[in-house]
Design an enzyme around this catalytic site. Structure first.
Site, PDB file in Angstrom:
ATOM      1  CG  ASP A  68      -6.535   7.484   9.206  1.00  0.00           C
ATOM      2  OD1 ASP A  68      -6.430   6.593   8.358  1.00  0.00           O
ATOM      3  OD2 ASP A  68      -7.456   8.321   9.225  1.00  0.00           O
ATOM      4  NE  ARG A  76      -4.876  11.012  11.645  1.00  0.00           N
ATOM      5  CZ  ARG A  76      -4.133  11.327  10.590  1.00  0.00           C
ATOM      6  NH1 ARG A  76      -2.911  11.812  10.754  1.00  0.00           N
ATOM      7  NH2 ARG A  76      -4.595  11.162   9.363  1.00  0.00           N
ATOM      8  NE  ARG A 137      -0.140   6.658   4.615  1.00  0.00           N
ATOM      9  CZ  ARG A 137      -1.314   7.025   4.094  1.00  0.00           C
ATOM     10  NH1 ARG A 137      -1.331   7.806   2.992  1.00  0.00           N
ATOM     11  NH2 ARG A 137      -2.445   6.600   4.606  1.00  0.00           N
ATOM     12  CE  LYS A 167      -4.719   3.616   6.124  1.00  0.00           C
ATOM     13  NZ  LYS A 167      -5.028   4.746   7.022  1.00  0.00           N
ATOM     14  CG  HIS A 168      -5.721   3.646   0.895  1.00  0.00           C
ATOM     15  ND1 HIS A 168      -4.382   3.561   1.213  1.00  0.00           N
ATOM     16  CD2 HIS A 168      -6.243   4.614   1.699  1.00  0.00           C
ATOM     17  CE1 HIS A 168      -4.092   4.449   2.165  1.00  0.00           C
ATOM     18  NE2 HIS A 168      -5.202   5.086   2.478  1.00  0.00           N
ATOM     19  CG  HIS A 180      -5.132  14.014   0.759  1.00  0.00           C
ATOM     20  ND1 HIS A 180      -4.306  12.921   0.611  1.00  0.00           N
ATOM     21  CD2 HIS A 180      -5.690  13.907   1.984  1.00  0.00           C
ATOM     22  CE1 HIS A 180      -4.357  12.190   1.706  1.00  0.00           C
ATOM     23  NE2 HIS A 180      -5.184  12.761   2.555  1.00  0.00           N
ATOM     24  CG  ASP A 256      -9.314   7.792   1.946  1.00  0.00           C
ATOM     25  OD1 ASP A 256      -9.309   8.352   3.063  1.00  0.00           O
ATOM     26  OD2 ASP A 256      -8.287   7.609   1.274  1.00  0.00           O
TER      27      ASP A 256
END
Length: 520
Positions: A68, A76, A137, A167-168, A180, A256
């Protein structure tokens, strides 16, 4: 290794802890594993990442290495320092498709240099203010603008030598729950979905001119329930995969992370893995958290799928069809990497920083009175919610302030009592105005704790300056609703390093803000 387990390995994308692949992962890679997902603890810098991916590809040349890397809040390869590239909201605020494409290409070249095959980006969600996961985002709140910039960014990534994963799907932008932690519900009818959420995805599935294929090489489904499509989470619902195919997506469908609590208990992902394959997924992402038994997470998914084959729930033909899609993607990506001729990682990082600085400078906005500071400030961070996607509450604004004004005082996160004590000790204009006050916000929604704390600070210090790191248009509305009115505000369009540095340059009077209005 029997044929069933090898076929099961062909749909799994596990994570692992550390910068060296563990023995169990290398064994699985040699026995048909589809790929791996790298997280920030795997990728402390591009050179370490390149060494890691080389070892993975040596073990299995066709292994798909994904990560990601969105830029901005979700990085990352630059998690330790903060991304050199502002995120999607900044690109949307600038609204220069050429620059968006250049940003995607620069990021793609860094990923290619580090040996990453598939970037789990771009985010094609259409943001609705107040979404606790997407926010900055997303490229914005307008479906056509999100489509335009999302496709441009994806094409840039492809030119840089890597694959893209939109995504998503079918859209995570209008939820108010973090997947999450729990299972969000998208309360939209089919007409709204097609006119809003699906617009960017349909654009990404379409082919380009000539032999240019779709902008989306792969597709990630969301852990959201969309009652208009079906009763199950979208990542597990056959109707959602069927819709993606209907809209023209022919590549792999990626879930995901299945250890997210929206679809599992975070530890045993077995049943979620089986349901995802039954629902049409080709690649099952298994997340990881430092300190957890990553191998046990992988085994729970693999063992459950083997049992599902034995019980007749999942067929070997079904697994083989998914493997063919992944193998076709890997073949395209290997050819793309060769054509892109990646530069060394340090050279790619320098180029990314140059593009990122331009984006950040053009994206930051000033609303309200002038935010220019007369001297070293006190800095108070009012952001209350941990950003699970980013993995932290980034401190880049504080670091940029401290770098510009070594005498600045950066206060730790405060509870209500601590905030009261701080207010009693802060000098204000009546005391000679010795220290400006800078307040960092992300979600100052009227009625919320962040808004209320900001109102307390504003009553005591009406001269305070806000650096807002959340969604820009929504942030301006929320801040304008303060009892004291709209304070001097810098809209940073994100909390990444590049965003923060541009915001602080504005505070220091070293950067003139763009005259363009914030997109609404």
């Amino acid at each position: 290794m029997n044929d069933v387990r090898r076929a099961v390995h062909g749909v799994l994308l596990p994570g692992f802890t550390g910068t060296t692949p563990p023995a169990w992962l290398l064994d699985a890679a040699r026995d048909g594993l589809a790929g791996v997902v790298l997280f920030a603890h795997n990728t402390p810098d591009p050179a370490t990442t390149a060494a890691l991916t080389a070892r993975l590809h040596d073990a299995a040349p066709d292994l798909l290495v994904a990560t990601d890397e969105e830029g901005g809040d979700v990085s990352r390869l630059e998690a330790a320092t903060g991304s050199s590239l502002p995120g999607a909201a900044a690109l949307g605020a600038v609204d220069d498709v050429r620059l968006t494409g250049a940003a995607g290409e620069a990021l793609g070249r860094l990923l290619a240099a580090a040996g990453v095959d598939l970037d789990l980006a771009p985010v094609l969600d259409v943001d609705t203010p107040g979404n606790p996961v997407i926010g900055v985002r997303a490229f914005g709140t307008d479906p056509e603008a999100v489509a335009r910039h999302g496709v441009a960014f994806a094409r840039g990534l492809q030119r840089g030598g890597v694959g893209t994963c939109a995504k998503h799907f079918p859209g995570h932008g209008s939820t108010t729950v973090d997947s999450h932690l729990a299972l969000p519900v998208v309360e939209a009818d089919a007409r709204t979905l097609r006119g809003r959420d699906l617009v960017p995805f349909a654009a990404a599935f379409a082919g380009g001119p000539g032999d240019e294929g779709p902008a989306a090489d792969a597709l990630m489904t969301a852990h959201v329930v969309v009652p208009a499509l079906g009763p199950a989470p979208a990542s597990l619902d056959p109707a959602v995969a069927a819709l993606a195919r209907e809209l023209g997506h022919a590549g792999p469908i990626v879930t995901d992370a299945l250890d997210m609590r929206a679809v599992s208990d975070g530890a045993d992902v077995g049943e979620a893995a089986v349901r995802a394959v039954e629902g049409g997924a080709d690649l099952l992402c298994l997340g990881t958290t430092t300190g957890r038994d990553d191998e046990a997470l992988f085994r729970s998914a693999a063992d459950a799928l083997v049992a599902a084959v034995d019980a007749g729930r999942v067929s070997l033909d079904r697994l083989a069809a998914s493997r063919r899609r992944t193998d076709a993607l890997v073949g395209r990506l290997r050819a793309r990497r060769v054509a892109a001729a990646p530069a060394p990682a340090e050279e790619a990082l320098t180029a990314l920083a140059a593009v990122g600085a331009e984006v950040a400078r053009r994206a930051v906005r000033v609303v309200g009175p002038s935010p220019a500071l007369a001297g070293a400030p006190d800095v108070v961070d009012l952001r209350l919610r941990l950003d699970h996607a980013a993995g932290r509450t980034a401190q880049h604004v504080q670091r940029a302030v401290a770098a510009r004004w070594p005498d600045a005082v950066v206060h730790p996160a405060l509870d209500d009592a601590g905030l009261g004590a701080l207010l009693r000790g802060l000098p204000g204009p009546a005391d000679g105005g010795e220290r400006p006050l800078v307040v960092v916000t992300r979600e100052p929604v009227p009625g919320g704790d962040e808004h209320e704390r900001l109102a307390r600070l504003q009553r005591a210090r009406p001269d305070l300056v806000v650096v807002h790191t959340g969604a820009p248009a929504a942030g301006e509305r929320w801040l304008a609703a303060l009892p004291g009115g709209l304070p001097a505000t810098v809209l940073a369009c994100g909390t990444g390093r590049a965003n923060a540095e541009a915001a602080v340059a504005l505070l220091a009077g070293e950067l003139a803000p763009e005259p363009t209005e914030v997109a609404r």
